[in-house]
Design an enzyme around this catalytic site. Structure first.
Site, PDB file in Angstrom:
ATOM      1  N   ASN A  45       0.829  -1.216   0.000  1.00 24.99           N
ATOM      2  CA  ASN A  45       0.000   0.000   0.000  1.00 24.99           C
ATOM      3  C   ASN A  45       0.861   1.263   0.000  1.00 24.99           C
ATOM      4  O   ASN A  45       0.377   2.342   0.289  1.00 24.99           O
ATOM      5  CB  ASN A  45      -0.903   0.015   1.233  1.00 24.99           C
ATOM      6  CG  ASN A  45      -1.797  -1.207   1.292  1.00 24.99           C
ATOM      7  OD1 ASN A  45      -2.380  -1.595   0.292  1.00 24.99           O
ATOM      8  ND2 ASN A  45      -1.889  -1.819   2.453  1.00 24.99           N
ATOM      9  N   HIS A 130     -14.184  -2.093   5.703  1.00 23.95           N
ATOM     10  CA  HIS A 130     -13.032  -2.765   6.319  1.00 23.95           C
ATOM     11  C   HIS A 130     -13.383  -3.371   7.689  1.00 23.95           C
ATOM     12  O   HIS A 130     -14.192  -2.822   8.437  1.00 23.95           O
ATOM     13  CB  HIS A 130     -11.931  -1.717   6.497  1.00 23.95           C
ATOM     14  CG  HIS A 130     -10.589  -2.262   6.865  1.00 23.95           C
ATOM     15  ND1 HIS A 130     -10.141  -2.281   8.160  1.00 23.95           N
ATOM     16  CD2 HIS A 130      -9.597  -2.780   6.107  1.00 23.95           C
ATOM     17  CE1 HIS A 130      -8.912  -2.787   8.186  1.00 23.95           C
ATOM     18  NE2 HIS A 130      -8.558  -3.091   6.956  1.00 23.95           N
ATOM     19  N   GLU A 174     -15.971   3.602   3.490  1.00 23.78           N
ATOM     20  CA  GLU A 174     -14.642   3.938   2.977  1.00 23.78           C
ATOM     21  C   GLU A 174     -14.884   4.906   1.822  1.00 23.78           C
ATOM     22  O   GLU A 174     -15.976   4.928   1.243  1.00 23.78           O
ATOM     23  CB  GLU A 174     -13.929   2.682   2.454  1.00 23.78           C
ATOM     24  CG  GLU A 174     -13.609   1.687   3.555  1.00 23.78           C
ATOM     25  CD  GLU A 174     -12.901   0.421   3.062  1.00 23.78           C
ATOM     26  OE1 GLU A 174     -12.084   0.489   2.127  1.00 23.78           O
ATOM     27  OE2 GLU A 174     -13.180  -0.636   3.634  1.00 23.78           O
ATOM     28  N   SER A 178     -10.773  -0.785  -0.545  1.00 22.17           N
ATOM     29  CA  SER A 178      -9.468  -1.431  -0.624  1.00 22.17           C
ATOM     30  C   SER A 178      -9.422  -2.604  -1.591  1.00 22.17           C
ATOM     31  O   SER A 178      -8.379  -2.898  -2.135  1.00 22.17           O
ATOM     32  CB  SER A 178      -9.042  -1.889   0.760  1.00 22.17           C
ATOM     33  OG  SER A 178      -9.961  -2.818   1.273  1.00 22.17           O
ATOM     34  N   ASP A 203     -13.702   6.630   5.945  1.00 22.24           N
ATOM     35  CA  ASP A 203     -12.358   6.065   6.094  1.00 22.24           C
ATOM     36  C   ASP A 203     -11.609   6.337   4.793  1.00 22.24           C
ATOM     37  O   ASP A 203     -11.947   5.785   3.751  1.00 22.24           O
ATOM     38  CB  ASP A 203     -12.506   4.562   6.367  1.00 22.24           C
ATOM     39  CG  ASP A 203     -11.178   3.837   6.489  1.00 22.24           C
ATOM     40  OD1 ASP A 203     -10.185   4.283   5.894  1.00 22.24           O
ATOM     41  OD2 ASP A 203     -11.143   2.795   7.179  1.00 22.24           O
ATOM     42  N   HIS A 206      -7.286   4.611   1.830  1.00 17.33           N
ATOM     43  CA  HIS A 206      -6.704   4.431   0.489  1.00 17.33           C
ATOM     44  C   HIS A 206      -6.814   5.672  -0.383  1.00 17.33           C
ATOM     45  O   HIS A 206      -6.389   5.654  -1.531  1.00 17.33           O
ATOM     46  CB  HIS A 206      -7.359   3.238  -0.205  1.00 17.33           C
ATOM     47  CG  HIS A 206      -7.120   1.959   0.525  1.00 17.33           C
ATOM     48  ND1 HIS A 206      -5.968   1.234   0.404  1.00 17.33           N
ATOM     49  CD2 HIS A 206      -7.862   1.314   1.464  1.00 17.33           C
ATOM     50  CE1 HIS A 206      -6.013   0.185   1.201  1.00 17.33           C
ATOM     51  NE2 HIS A 206      -7.154   0.213   1.856  1.00 17.33           N
ATOM     52  N   LYS A 237      -0.357   3.974   4.648  1.00 19.23           N
ATOM     53  CA  LYS A 237      -0.492   3.541   3.253  1.00 19.23           C
ATOM     54  C   LYS A 237       0.261   4.505   2.340  1.00 19.23           C
ATOM     55  O   LYS A 237       1.471   4.450   2.305  1.00 19.23           O
ATOM     56  CB  LYS A 237      -1.946   3.341   2.937  1.00 19.23           C
ATOM     57  CG  LYS A 237      -2.387   2.129   3.772  1.00 19.23           C
ATOM     58  CD  LYS A 237      -3.718   1.579   3.632  1.00 19.23           C
ATOM     59  CE  LYS A 237      -3.763   0.295   4.455  1.00 19.23           C
ATOM     60  NZ  LYS A 237      -5.053   0.042   5.043  1.00 19.23           N
TER      61      LYS A 237
HETATM   62  C1  LIG Z   1      -5.496  -0.589   6.217  1.00 18.23           C
HETATM   63  C2  LIG Z   1      -6.826  -0.100   6.569  1.00 18.23           C
HETATM   64  C3  LIG Z   1      -7.143   0.238   7.889  1.00 18.23           C
HETATM   65  C4  LIG Z   1      -6.205  -0.034   9.022  1.00 18.23           C
HETATM   66  O1  LIG Z   1      -5.112   0.840   9.017  1.00 18.23           O
HETATM   67  P1  LIG Z   1      -3.770   0.406   9.748  1.00 18.23           P
HETATM   68  O2  LIG Z   1      -3.062   1.690   9.982  1.00 18.23           O
HETATM   69  O3  LIG Z   1      -3.048  -0.497   8.814  1.00 18.23           O
HETATM   70  O4  LIG Z   1      -4.160  -0.274  11.016  1.00 18.23           O
HETATM   71  C5  LIG Z   1      -8.379   0.781   8.130  1.00 18.23           C
HETATM   72  N1  LIG Z   1      -9.276   0.968   7.150  1.00 18.23           N
HETATM   73  C6  LIG Z   1      -9.017   0.624   5.875  1.00 18.23           C
HETATM   74  C7  LIG Z   1     -10.044   0.841   4.828  1.00 18.23           C
HETATM   75  C8  LIG Z   1      -7.797   0.071   5.546  1.00 18.23           C
HETATM   76  O5  LIG Z   1      -7.536  -0.302   4.306  1.00 18.23           O
END
Ligand SMILES: *Cc1c(COP(=O)(O)O)cnc(C)c1O
Length: 383
Positions: A45, A130, A174, A178, A203, A206, A237
């Site tokens: 990522n 997620h 999101e 992802s 969220d 990404h 990421k």
């Molecule tokens: C990776 C991810 C997370 C978690 O983030 P980390 O910092 O890796 O714990 C949360 N939400 C989504 C959509 C993700 O892809």
């Protein structure tokens, strides 16, 4: 217990669903070494290639001494001036009054959702959200309704039917998903606030660093900063580092400082990580070329895949190649490995049954030459 574990492992293996880890060396330039083999890394990522950026490493190094660890949680004595500066920077980057830094995206989602919502409340969640959001919802005890993926119409129906039966309501999604790299209908979702009273939380794990004029995410790109109440994102990421944040109003922040258990009961991030996160934000703000080139590469790859007859989805740096069966996806992934590409097959339950896929996660470091070669090799591997 032992019997149950053995049975579960056996069944996973039999169904081609057994997960395992491979030790790898994550290298600069969009590459990875596993054993003695060097691969193009399509499975990280680190979208902007910042994990190996010298300015970020230098910033971290400057903050390594005199003490490496933060020593305590934020509320005890682990809240440094650097933490406060980073939170100011995040708030400005996201265009919100305040921000709170948390130790990981997982902790942010679990902690924030469960702190804000309770038994008398209701949460409407995109079906493909997620796991960290799902876990936060479960922990909150709120009633959960899942709306069909990216279907604002279905969300509207559920709101109309269910919203009034509960105290507070939250909608969570999101912004860039992802698994398919597809994009939430955020304008339509935000518009539902006109007729329904709910808190909107997104969220941007990404999308941060990739979308928007400043690179702050899809909320910025769509001009919805005032409509989204809570913008969560990660430093782990595109920003190439570690940790997460939520950007929101000041009172909401104060409330979370007092109630968010994953924030209160966890040692804060080391100063070097905080310094690295500051440097990463600087680079994103000052270097839009990275995200432009990345999205250009993604558009190119989607076109090439479509003309080669593959089903393509999404509109981001995450490009899924949908294969169907679990074994077919695993087989293709193996043949791509033999040709020098590290891709991981994504199988149920992460994606729906019958939609196993190869997920290609592009990086700034994957130039046109790499993608052209990949398309040739993919055609060869797909028989
Ligand atoms: C990776 C991810 C997370 C978690 O983030 P980390 O910092 O890796 O714990 C949360 N939400 C989504 C959509 C993700 O892809």
């Amino acid at each position: 217990m032992e019997k149950r574990i053995r049975k579960e492992l056996f069944e996973r293996e039999r169904d081609g669903l057994l997960r395992g880890m491979t030790s790898a060396v994550f290298l600069p330039g969009g590459k990875i070494r596993v054993g003695n083999h060097l691969f193009v890394n399509f499975s990280s990522n680190d979208y902007l290639g910042l994990a190996s950026h010298s300015k970020i490493a230098e910033a971290a190094a400057m903050a390594l001494k005199p003490v490496f660890g933060a020593g305590a949680s934020r509320l005890m004595s682990g809240s440094s001036e650097l933490h406060a500066l980073l939170e100011e920077k995040v708030a400005a980057f996201k265009g919100k009054p305040a921000a709170l830094v948390l130790n990981s995206g997982y902790q942010a989602n679990v902690g924030v959702i469960s702190a804000l919502m309770g038994r008398d409340d209701v949460i409407f969640s995109d079906r493909l959200n997620h796991a960290s959001m799902i876990d936060g919802i479960k922990l909150s005890g709120a009633r959960l309704f899942r709306f069909r993926h990216n279907d604002a119409g279905h969300l509207a129906e559920l709101l109309k039917e269910e919203r009034k039966k509960y105290r507070c309501a939250m909608v969570v999604t999101e912004t860039v998903f992802s698994m398919d790299g597809d994009i939430a209908p955020l304008r339509e979702i935000a518009a539902l606030k006109n007729e329904n009273d709910f808190v909107l939380m997104v969220d941007e794990a990404h999308a941060t660093g990739i979308f928007g004029r400043k690179g702050s995410g899809l909320v910025e790109e769509l001009g919805l900063t005032d409509d989204v109440d809570i913008i969560m994102g990660t430093f782990s990421k595109a920003l190439g580092s570690f940790g997460a944040y939520v950007a929101m109003g000041r009172e909401m922040r104060d409330y979370l400082v007092n109630t968010c258990r994953s924030f209160i009961y966890s040692t804060s991030l080391p100063p070097s990580v905080i310094a690295a996160n500051m440097a990463a934000l600087d680079i994103v703000e000052k270097d839009p070329q990275r995200r432009k080139r990345l999205l250009g590469s993604a558009a190119y790859l989607r076109e090439e895949l479509a003309s080669a007859g593959f089903a393509v989805k999404g509109a981001s740096q995450i490009v899924p190649v949908i294969i169907g069966g679990n074994e077919a996806a695993v087989g293709l992934s193996d043949r791509l490995r033999a040709r020098g590409y590290w891709t991981t097959p994504v199988r149920p339950p992460t994606v729906p049954e019958g939609e196993a896929r190869i997920r290609i996660s592009l990086s700034y470091d994957h130039g046109r030459d790499v993608l052209e070669r990949f398309m040739g090799d993919l055609r060869g591997a797909w028989v």
